[in-house]
Design an enzyme around this catalytic site. Structure first.
Site, PDB file in Angstrom:
ATOM      1  CG  ASP A  82      -2.114   0.818   1.176  1.00  0.00           C
ATOM      2  OD1 ASP A  82      -2.494   1.221   0.063  1.00  0.00           O
ATOM      3  OD2 ASP A  82      -2.706   1.098   2.242  1.00  0.00           O
ATOM      4  CG  HIS A  83      -1.047   4.953   0.481  1.00  0.00           C
ATOM      5  ND1 HIS A  83      -1.459   5.889  -0.441  1.00  0.00           N
ATOM      6  CD2 HIS A  83      -2.178   4.430   1.015  1.00  0.00           C
ATOM      7  CE1 HIS A  83      -2.774   5.933  -0.452  1.00  0.00           C
ATOM      8  NE2 HIS A  83      -3.239   5.049   0.415  1.00  0.00           N
ATOM      9  CG  HIS A 179      -6.184   6.921   4.030  1.00  0.00           C
ATOM     10  ND1 HIS A 179      -5.118   7.545   3.431  1.00  0.00           N
ATOM     11  CD2 HIS A 179      -6.533   5.911   3.200  1.00  0.00           C
ATOM     12  CE1 HIS A 179      -4.835   6.934   2.292  1.00  0.00           C
ATOM     13  NE2 HIS A 179      -5.683   5.933   2.125  1.00  0.00           N
ATOM     14  N   GLY A 180      -8.927   6.722   7.592  1.00  0.00           N
ATOM     15  CA  GLY A 180      -9.297   6.917   9.001  1.00  0.00           C
ATOM     16  C   GLY A 180     -10.802   6.998   9.155  1.00  0.00           C
ATOM     17  CG  HIS A 207      -7.018   4.505  -1.454  1.00  0.00           C
ATOM     18  ND1 HIS A 207      -5.832   4.207  -0.817  1.00  0.00           N
ATOM     19  CD2 HIS A 207      -6.877   4.072  -2.729  1.00  0.00           C
ATOM     20  CE1 HIS A 207      -5.014   3.625  -1.671  1.00  0.00           C
ATOM     21  NE2 HIS A 207      -5.621   3.534  -2.845  1.00  0.00           N
ATOM     22  N   GLY A 208      -9.986   4.554   1.663  1.00  0.00           N
ATOM     23  CA  GLY A 208     -10.823   5.070   2.747  1.00  0.00           C
ATOM     24  C   GLY A 208     -12.110   4.293   2.900  1.00  0.00           C
ATOM     25  CG  ASN A 229      -7.267   0.282  -0.763  1.00  0.00           C
ATOM     26  OD1 ASN A 229      -7.529  -0.566  -1.603  1.00  0.00           O
ATOM     27  ND2 ASN A 229      -6.193   1.039  -0.814  1.00  0.00           N
ATOM     28  CB  VAL A 230     -11.054  -2.213   4.542  1.00  0.00           C
ATOM     29  CG1 VAL A 230     -11.446  -2.206   6.015  1.00  0.00           C
ATOM     30  CG2 VAL A 230     -12.278  -2.008   3.658  1.00  0.00           C
TER      31      VAL A 230
HETATM   32  P1  13P Z   1      -9.300   3.246   5.807  1.00  0.00           P
HETATM   33  O1  13P Z   1      -8.194   3.176   6.834  1.00  0.00           O
HETATM   34  O2  13P Z   1     -10.108   4.485   5.929  1.00  0.00           O
HETATM   35  O3  13P Z   1     -10.123   2.019   5.772  1.00  0.00           O
HETATM   36  O4  13P Z   1      -8.575   3.370   4.383  1.00  0.00           O
HETATM   37  C1  13P Z   1      -7.741   2.321   3.977  1.00  0.00           C
HETATM   38  C2  13P Z   1      -6.949   2.675   2.773  1.00  0.00           C
HETATM   39  O5  13P Z   1      -7.404   3.387   1.901  1.00  0.00           O
HETATM   40  C3  13P Z   1      -5.606   2.085   2.671  1.00  0.00           C
HETATM   41  O6  13P Z   1      -4.902   2.548   1.574  1.00  0.00           O
END
Ligand code: 13P
Length: 283
Positions: A82-83, A179-180, A207-208, A229-230
């Site tokens: 990831d990122h 995110h978060g 994402h998010g 993505n979670v």
């Molecule tokens: P969340 O932490 O909001 O679920 O997002 C995850 C994410 O996008 C990881 O790249």
């Protein structure tokens, strides 16, 4: 062969109108629980590792954990970085056998991001791996990467040009997601997903994923978000399960009982997302 290419997973998902859950794991317990839920519900799964997780566990140990745990399931799964803004970590993970990477160079100019992304795509192709690209920061800090402020959003034309020239396999646009935990229900630019998919033909990564509604997921997935993505939901499930067990059993001294409780909570979080993304029974 359970371990497969990320591109194959997302291409099949886009054609089938569902999304592959892409869940960030933090240790062996969460890795095993996420894969066990995928196996139980016959769902494909992308297991994601942040740069922080790669560094905290160590690349060789993490890859060995993946190899042995993924070998126990027979649903198609892939390992994704990831990122990652760090080219060395990208190279190390590709060389070690990660199936795909997100080259996150949104802090660079789009031109420099594009120049380096072309190199990452070539490096990935050489080992049969795939690349997710990103030109806009997704708001929110994830494992030490990113910012709470939403950075600049590029025009559709710039985003399409980036995808076409780099040849990335998946693209991660900013559409009001973060995110978060969401402090308020986000207003998402659903139309941007449709525009990008129509113009580029490649799947988008959403994402998010933590905290979006079933309606938001199904609409965005129908438009071409074939990877969702979670991460935060797993971290919360993991921490709260530990806290709840130890609060209820303050003198507990049998770690495997604690592990079994946490595993079930992480599996249930994973089952919920598999179902929300329409991925149950797809494998
Ligand atoms: P969340 O932490 O909001 O679920 O997002 C995850 C994410 O996008 C990881 O790249």
């Amino acid at each position: 062969m359970p371990v497969t290419s990320t591109k194959r997973l997302v291409t099949e998902a886009m054609a089938g109108g569902y999304a592959v859950p892409a869940i960030n794991v933090v240790n062996q317990l969460t890795l095993e629980a996420v894969l066990a839920a995928a196996q139980e519900l016959r769902s494909p799964m992308i297991v994601q590792t942040s740069v922080k997780t790669v560094r905290s566990i160590g690349l060789e140990v993490l890859k060995a954990m993946w190899d042995t745990t993924a070998a126990r399931v027979d649903v198609p799964v892939a390992l994704h970085l990831d990122h990652c803004p760090d080219r060395q970590v990208i190279s190390d993970c590709l060389a070690a056998g990660w199936n795909s990477v997100l080259f996150d160079a949104h802090e660079l100019s789009v031109e420099e991001n594009e120049r380096q992304c072309l190199e990452v795509v070539a490096e990935a192709r050489a080992v049969g791996a795939h690349v997710e690209g990103e030109i806009e920061g997704i708001a929110g800090v994830e494992d030490g990467i990113g910012s709470d402020e939403q950075g600049p959003i590029q025009t559709l034309e710039v985003a399409i040009g980036f995808v076409e020239r780099t040849g990335v396999d998946i693209f991660a646009p900013a559409i009001g997601n973060a995110h978060g935990m969401y402090k308020a229900q986000p207003v998402l630019d659903h139309g941007r997903i449709t525009d990008l998919v129509e113009a580029t033909g490649i799947p988008m990564a959403l994402h998010g994923g933590t905290g979006l509604t079933a309606e938001q997921f199904s609409d965005l997935i129908a438009r071409g978000c074939a990877k969702v993505n979670v991460s935060t939901a797993l971290k919360i499930a993991y921490m709260e399960a530990n806290r709840a067990y130890l609060t209820e059993n303050p003198t507990a001294a049998d770690p495997p009982k604690l592990f079994a409780h946490v595993r079930e909570v992480v599996m249930e979080m994973t089952r919920t997302h598999i179902r929300l993304f329409g991925a149950e029974g797809r494998a």
